[in-house]
Each structure stands twice: as C-alpha cells, then as structure tokens.
Design a protein around this motif. Structure first.
Motif, PDB file in Angstrom:
ATOM      1  N   TYR A  32       0.856  -1.177   0.000  1.00 30.95           N
ATOM      2  CA  TYR A  32       0.000   0.000   0.000  1.00 30.95           C
ATOM      3  C   TYR A  32       0.893   1.228   0.000  1.00 30.95           C
ATOM      4  N   ILE A  33       0.605   2.103  -0.950  1.00 30.61           N
ATOM      5  CA  ILE A  33       1.365   3.346  -1.115  1.00 30.61           C
ATOM      6  C   ILE A  33       0.381   4.505  -1.027  1.00 30.61           C
ATOM      7  N   ARG A  34       0.742   5.512  -0.262  1.00 30.06           N
ATOM      8  CA  ARG A  34      -0.098   6.698  -0.166  1.00 30.06           C
ATOM      9  C   ARG A  34       0.766   7.922   0.067  1.00 30.06           C
ATOM     10  N   PHE A  35       0.349   9.002  -0.569  1.00 35.59           N
ATOM     11  CA  PHE A  35       0.850  10.317  -0.194  1.00 35.59           C
ATOM     12  C   PHE A  35      -0.294  11.286  -0.338  1.00 35.59           C
ATOM     13  N   SER A  36      -0.212  12.413   0.366  1.00 36.98           N
ATOM     14  CA  SER A  36      -1.370  13.274   0.570  1.00 36.98           C
ATOM     15  C   SER A  36      -1.668  14.270  -0.532  1.00 36.98           C
ATOM     16  N   SER A  37      -0.656  14.789  -1.180  1.00 33.21           N
ATOM     17  CA  SER A  37      -0.921  15.895  -2.095  1.00 33.21           C
ATOM     18  C   SER A  37      -0.437  15.593  -3.508  1.00 33.21           C
ATOM     19  N   PRO A  38      -1.105  16.168  -4.492  1.00 32.43           N
ATOM     20  CA  PRO A  38      -0.668  15.990  -5.877  1.00 32.43           C
ATOM     21  C   PRO A  38       0.770  16.477  -6.113  1.00 32.43           C
ATOM     22  N   GLU A  39       1.218  17.465  -5.323  1.00 37.44           N
ATOM     23  CA  GLU A  39       2.584  17.962  -5.463  1.00 37.44           C
ATOM     24  C   GLU A  39       3.602  16.855  -5.178  1.00 37.44           C
ATOM     25  N   GLN A  40       3.255  15.942  -4.260  1.00 39.84           N
ATOM     26  CA  GLN A  40       4.174  14.866  -3.914  1.00 39.84           C
ATOM     27  C   GLN A  40       4.358  13.883  -5.069  1.00 39.84           C
ATOM     28  N   LYS A  77       5.100  14.687  -7.951  1.00 32.13           N
ATOM     29  CA  LYS A  77       6.236  15.185  -8.716  1.00 32.13           C
ATOM     30  C   LYS A  77       7.555  14.773  -8.091  1.00 32.13           C
ATOM     31  N   GLY A  78       7.503  14.332  -6.843  1.00 31.19           N
ATOM     32  CA  GLY A  78       8.717  13.972  -6.110  1.00 31.19           C
ATOM     33  C   GLY A  78       9.029  12.494  -6.210  1.00 31.19           C
ATOM     34  N   ASP A  79       9.582  11.976  -5.134  1.00 33.02           N
ATOM     35  CA  ASP A  79      10.153  10.639  -5.114  1.00 33.02           C
ATOM     36  C   ASP A  79       9.338   9.639  -4.290  1.00 33.02           C
ATOM     37  N   SER A  80       8.216  10.061  -3.758  1.00 34.58           N
ATOM     38  CA  SER A  80       7.464   9.255  -2.805  1.00 34.58           C
ATOM     39  C   SER A  80       7.017   7.908  -3.376  1.00 34.58           C
ATOM     40  N   PHE A  81       6.438   7.916  -4.564  1.00 27.95           N
ATOM     41  CA  PHE A  81       5.935   6.661  -5.142  1.00 27.95           C
ATOM     42  C   PHE A  81       7.080   5.672  -5.386  1.00 27.95           C
ATOM     43  N   ARG A  82       8.157   6.141  -6.006  1.00 34.77           N
ATOM     44  CA  ARG A  82       9.294   5.256  -6.274  1.00 34.77           C
ATOM     45  C   ARG A  82       9.883   4.709  -4.977  1.00 34.77           C
ATOM     46  N   ARG A  83      10.077   5.586  -4.015  1.00 38.08           N
ATOM     47  CA  ARG A  83      10.683   5.179  -2.749  1.00 38.08           C
ATOM     48  C   ARG A  83       9.839   4.108  -2.053  1.00 38.08           C
ATOM     49  N   GLN A  84       8.537   4.342  -1.949  1.00 39.88           N
ATOM     50  CA  GLN A  84       7.668   3.378  -1.277  1.00 39.88           C
ATOM     51  C   GLN A  84       7.593   2.054  -2.038  1.00 39.88           C
ATOM     52  N   ASP A 141      -3.111   5.147  -3.014  1.00 36.31           N
ATOM     53  CA  ASP A 141      -3.929   6.350  -2.926  1.00 36.31           C
ATOM     54  C   ASP A 141      -2.978   7.525  -3.094  1.00 36.31           C
ATOM     55  N   LEU A 142      -2.886   7.999  -4.325  1.00 35.59           N
ATOM     56  CA  LEU A 142      -1.933   9.049  -4.665  1.00 35.59           C
ATOM     57  C   LEU A 142      -2.632  10.399  -4.597  1.00 35.59           C
ATOM     58  N   GLY A 143      -2.165  11.237  -3.707  1.00 36.75           N
ATOM     59  CA  GLY A 143      -2.788  12.541  -3.515  1.00 36.75           C
ATOM     60  C   GLY A 143      -4.047  12.460  -2.662  1.00 36.75           C
ATOM     61  N   VAL A 144      -4.144  11.435  -1.822  1.00 40.17           N
ATOM     62  CA  VAL A 144      -5.322  11.239  -0.971  1.00 40.17           C
ATOM     63  C   VAL A 144      -4.878  11.329   0.492  1.00 40.17           C
ATOM     64  N   SER A 145      -5.522  12.188   1.227  1.00 43.36           N
ATOM     65  CA  SER A 145      -5.167  12.370   2.629  1.00 43.36           C
ATOM     66  C   SER A 145      -5.649  11.191   3.468  1.00 43.36           C
ATOM     67  N   GLY A 146      -4.885  10.882   4.485  1.00 42.78           N
ATOM     68  CA  GLY A 146      -5.284   9.877   5.458  1.00 42.78           C
ATOM     69  C   GLY A 146      -5.772  10.511   6.748  1.00 42.78           C
ATOM     70  N   ASP A 164       1.854   5.821   9.277  1.00 49.63           N
ATOM     71  CA  ASP A 164       1.154   7.047   8.898  1.00 49.63           C
ATOM     72  C   ASP A 164       0.707   7.045   7.438  1.00 49.63           C
ATOM     73  N   ARG A 165       1.177   6.099   6.645  1.00 50.34           N
ATOM     74  CA  ARG A 165       0.676   5.957   5.273  1.00 50.34           C
ATOM     75  C   ARG A 165      -0.721   5.351   5.278  1.00 50.34           C
ATOM     76  N   VAL A 166      -0.992   4.504   6.267  1.00 53.61           N
ATOM     77  CA  VAL A 166      -2.292   3.843   6.366  1.00 53.61           C
ATOM     78  C   VAL A 166      -3.331   4.800   6.927  1.00 53.61           C
ATOM     79  N   SER A 167      -2.975   5.532   7.965  1.00 52.99           N
ATOM     80  CA  SER A 167      -3.932   6.437   8.594  1.00 52.99           C
ATOM     81  C   SER A 167      -3.219   7.557   9.318  1.00 52.99           C
ATOM     82  N   ARG A 168      -3.851   8.729   9.253  1.00 52.12           N
ATOM     83  CA  ARG A 168      -3.430   9.869  10.070  1.00 52.12           C
ATOM     84  C   ARG A 168      -4.635  10.369  10.866  1.00 52.12           C
ATOM     85  N   GLN A 169      -5.628   9.497  10.973  1.00 48.40           N
ATOM     86  CA  GLN A 169      -6.817   9.841  11.738  1.00 48.40           C
ATOM     87  C   GLN A 169      -6.472   9.938  13.227  1.00 48.40           C
ATOM     88  N   THR A 170      -7.480  10.225  14.044  1.00 46.44           N
ATOM     89  CA  THR A 170      -7.239  10.277  15.481  1.00 46.44           C
ATOM     90  C   THR A 170      -6.629   8.948  15.902  1.00 46.44           C
TER      91      THR A 170
END
Length: 188
Positions: free
Chosen positions: A7-15, A17-24, A45-50, A85-91
């Motif tokens: 499972y790969i996730r990052f929060s913003s579309p700006e990410q 453009k970076g290295d997050s997907f490759r790294r994960q 979930d690319l560009g989807v907040s947790g 924190d990739r899975v959830s950033r909820q309470t």
C-alpha cells in the motif's frame, strides 16, 4: 513463497512530482524479496489524505479493507507499508482500531522504514506491550503533524483572504480578486 500486499499513499498531488511513489514501491519490493514474499497486489492512494480517513472510506485502502473483511485475502499474508502514517493519520483511536482490525483479520502489517513486523502473535507475545505502545505513538505523532499542518494552512489562507479584501491582493497566482467579489475570481 508467501503472499504480500503493498500500500502506497501520499497526501498531495505535489508529492507525485517527487520521489514518494518510487521510494515506497522500491522499499516494498526489497522487503518482499528479502523475506521470500511475493507482492500479489498493490493498492495506492496518490494525492489522498489519510487525516480524515478518506483513503479508507472511498480510496483504494478501503478496497483493501473490504477484501480483507470479506475473507478474500489469505490469512498469514502481510501488508507492506512505508510507515503506519501511510495507512492512517486519523485520530489515534480510529487509527489504532483500523490497525488492530487488519491484524485480527489475520494479515500482518510490516512497516518498511523500521522493518517492524506486526502480527497477532507478535503483539500478543510482547509481554511489555511496547510494540503496541510504539505503534500507537506513531499514530499519535502522525495525527498531530496533520492537525498542526492543517491549522497552519487554514491560518495562511485566512490571512490571504483578509489581504485580498483589504488591499485587493490576489489570493494566488490563479485566483484574482475583483471589485465585485474581492475573495474569489478566476484569473484570465
């Protein structure tokens, strides 16, 4: 070979453009290979907040959860994630509940940053409870980081809106105030 999911996730579309997907992705592949697992499916979930759980309600992580709940994923398989924190950033309460649900469904969770393996057995056998406590601390930190960032962004936008009203300053390079509506007007 044993079954793994990633499972790969990052929060913003700006990410994106970076290295997050490759790294994960590379971390998941390396861990699977080193431990004789085969990644049979990946969710992203690319560009989807947790932070508010959108990834688990309407995102692809929700698809993983539905499949796990329906018994479609083999028990004793593992979910590979860069960090909790990739899975959830909820309470913390919600994040912990979701984490324990996955574990209770017979699917281990492996965090790739620190090479921690969480299974029902590993948590139950940890008499000190430190393994579960450490995971909860990660969840608390993740939620606090997202909350503070959200507060800072909201304050910055509030300041921008005030400047747009008072001084006819553009909200951004794409949104220009007009006399009729000093708050919002698309630029040409």
């Amino acid at each position: 070979m044993k079954t793994a999911f990633s499972y790969i996730r990052f929060s913003s579309p700006e990410q994106a453009k970076g290295d997050s997907f490759r790294r994960q992705s590379e971390k998941a592949e390396a861990c699977a290979k080193a431990n004789s697992y085969v990644i049979v499916k990946s969710w992203a979930d690319l560009g989807v907040s947790g932070y508010r759980g959108r990834n688990s309600r309407t995102g692809n992580f929700g698809e993983f959860l539905r499949a796990a709940r329906a018994g479609e994923l083999p028990k004793d398989s593992v979910l590979l994630v860069e960090n909790l924190d990739r899975v959830s950033r909820q309470t913390p309460r919600k994040a912990l509940s979701q984490f324990l649900e996955v574990i209770d469904l017979g699917i281990g969770v492996v965090t790739l940053t620190d090479d921690e393996w969480f299974t029902a057995e590993s948590l139950d056998e940890d008499a000190s409870g430190m393994k579960l406590f450490a995971s909860l601390m990660v969840m608390i930190r993740a939620n606090n980081e997202s909350r503070v960032k959200g507060e800072r962004v909201a304050a910055a936008w509030s300041k921008k809106r005030a400047a747009a009203r008072e001084k006819s300053v553009p909200l951004s390079d794409r949104i220009q105030p007009t006399r009729e509506n000093p708050n919002l007007a698309p630029s040409d």
